[in-house]
Design an enzyme around this catalytic site. Sequence first.
Site, PDB file in Angstrom:
ATOM      1  N   ASP A   1      -3.183 -10.508  -2.613  1.00 13.65           N
ATOM      2  CA  ASP A   1      -3.708 -10.020  -1.332  1.00 13.65           C
ATOM      3  C   ASP A   1      -5.181  -9.613  -1.529  1.00 13.65           C
ATOM      4  OD1 ASP A   1      -2.342  -8.707   1.406  1.00 13.65           O
ATOM      5  OD2 ASP A   1      -4.121  -7.611   0.733  1.00 13.65           O
TER       6      ASP A   1
ATOM      7  N   HIS B   1       0.818  -1.227   0.000  1.00 12.57           N
ATOM      8  CA  HIS B   1       0.000   0.000   0.000  1.00 12.57           C
ATOM      9  C   HIS B   1       0.847   1.272   0.000  1.00 12.57           C
ATOM     10  CE1 HIS B   1      -3.722  -2.124   0.366  1.00 12.57           C
ATOM     11  NE2 HIS B   1      -3.450  -2.635   1.555  1.00 12.57           N
TER      12      HIS B   1
ATOM     13  N   ASP C   1      -4.785 -12.624   3.057  1.00 10.03           N
ATOM     14  CA  ASP C   1      -6.015 -12.183   3.720  1.00 10.03           C
ATOM     15  C   ASP C   1      -7.262 -12.363   2.848  1.00 10.03           C
ATOM     16  OD1 ASP C   1      -4.957 -10.257   2.080  1.00 10.03           O
ATOM     17  OD2 ASP C   1      -4.909  -8.658   3.580  1.00 10.03           O
TER      18      ASP C   1
ATOM     19  N   HIS D   1      -6.480  -6.985  -0.649  1.00 11.67           N
ATOM     20  CA  HIS D   1      -6.509  -5.537  -0.912  1.00 11.67           C
ATOM     21  C   HIS D   1      -5.736  -5.205  -2.190  1.00 11.67           C
ATOM     22  CE1 HIS D   1      -6.815  -5.959   3.572  1.00 11.67           C
ATOM     23  NE2 HIS D   1      -7.823  -5.132   3.359  1.00 11.67           N
TER      24      HIS D   1
HETATM   25 ZN   LIG Z   1      -4.261  -7.029   2.607  1.00  7.58          ZN
END
Ligand SMILES: [Zn+2]
Length: 306
Positions: A162, A125, A243, A164
Amino acid sequence: MTTGLFTHPDCEQHAMLGHPERPERLRAVMQRLADSGLEDEMRVTQATEISDATISLTHPQEHIALIASSEPEVGTTKIDPDTYLSQGSLRASRLAAGACVEATEAVLSGKIDQAFCAVRPPGHHAEVARAMGFCLFNNLAIAAEVALQDPGVERVAILDFDVHHCNGTVDIFKDRQEVLVCSSFQQNFYPYRYLDFENDHIINTPLVAGTDGSLFRQQVEQDWLPALARHAPDFIFISAGFDAHTDDPLGQLCFDDTDYDWVTKQLRDVAKQMASGRLVSTLEGGYDLQALAGSVETHVAALLQG
Ligand SMILES: [Zn+2]
């Protein structure tokens, strides 16, 4: 084939009470790699801290200085509502990025064929000049820059499964044709940045909450593998976040270990076909300790089966 494991216990120094991105994650991963016997099949290296000069391949000096000056003497400093520093965070983040760079250099030099980096904090991120989403430096983006400095590496690919979206990696490489970025992620979900940004070398794979691994596999076959064939990368990087596992408390996707086995083998095969086997994978998310440990075991075992 030789597989490296790059890690350091001081990555556990980065800690904030009650935060999901916690030291126990790394402990669970390392314990599982030891208990399963996989660690014995790998060449283990204690990572060293990355230099400012190498971080600055990706992040400006102002960002490096902000992170360095944000480490508190006691307690925690929050950079945003999700992202913190404690005493030891700077060292942990420098070790995490350092592990990815050292793993990449070891693969480039031929000392090892591929590597997994068991590190934290995660990195995907972190944008060019913005720490966010638990991430301070973009560990794998820095490693990709190091790889691209090698005369034998013209193009690289970063594959991210992931839960995200890897907004940081996209922010860093959005104008860089030589870097293919493929990201699968839960739709309408954090980080709410770059979710709709796509071009020839940025491939998004949004998945509706509740999606299981079968649709993910279809999308990888339909979008990622053809994009990889077109791009013909000289080096494969994996942002290995776990995740999207069905037991994870942060995401609502429903992957299981068989999906991580499948995707790892796909990407390992691509690395063998196009990149002389050169592959570096690093830990990103994954917040249920049991699911995380099991997923990492599956991922590493699939890499070793090559
Ligand atoms: Zn994540």
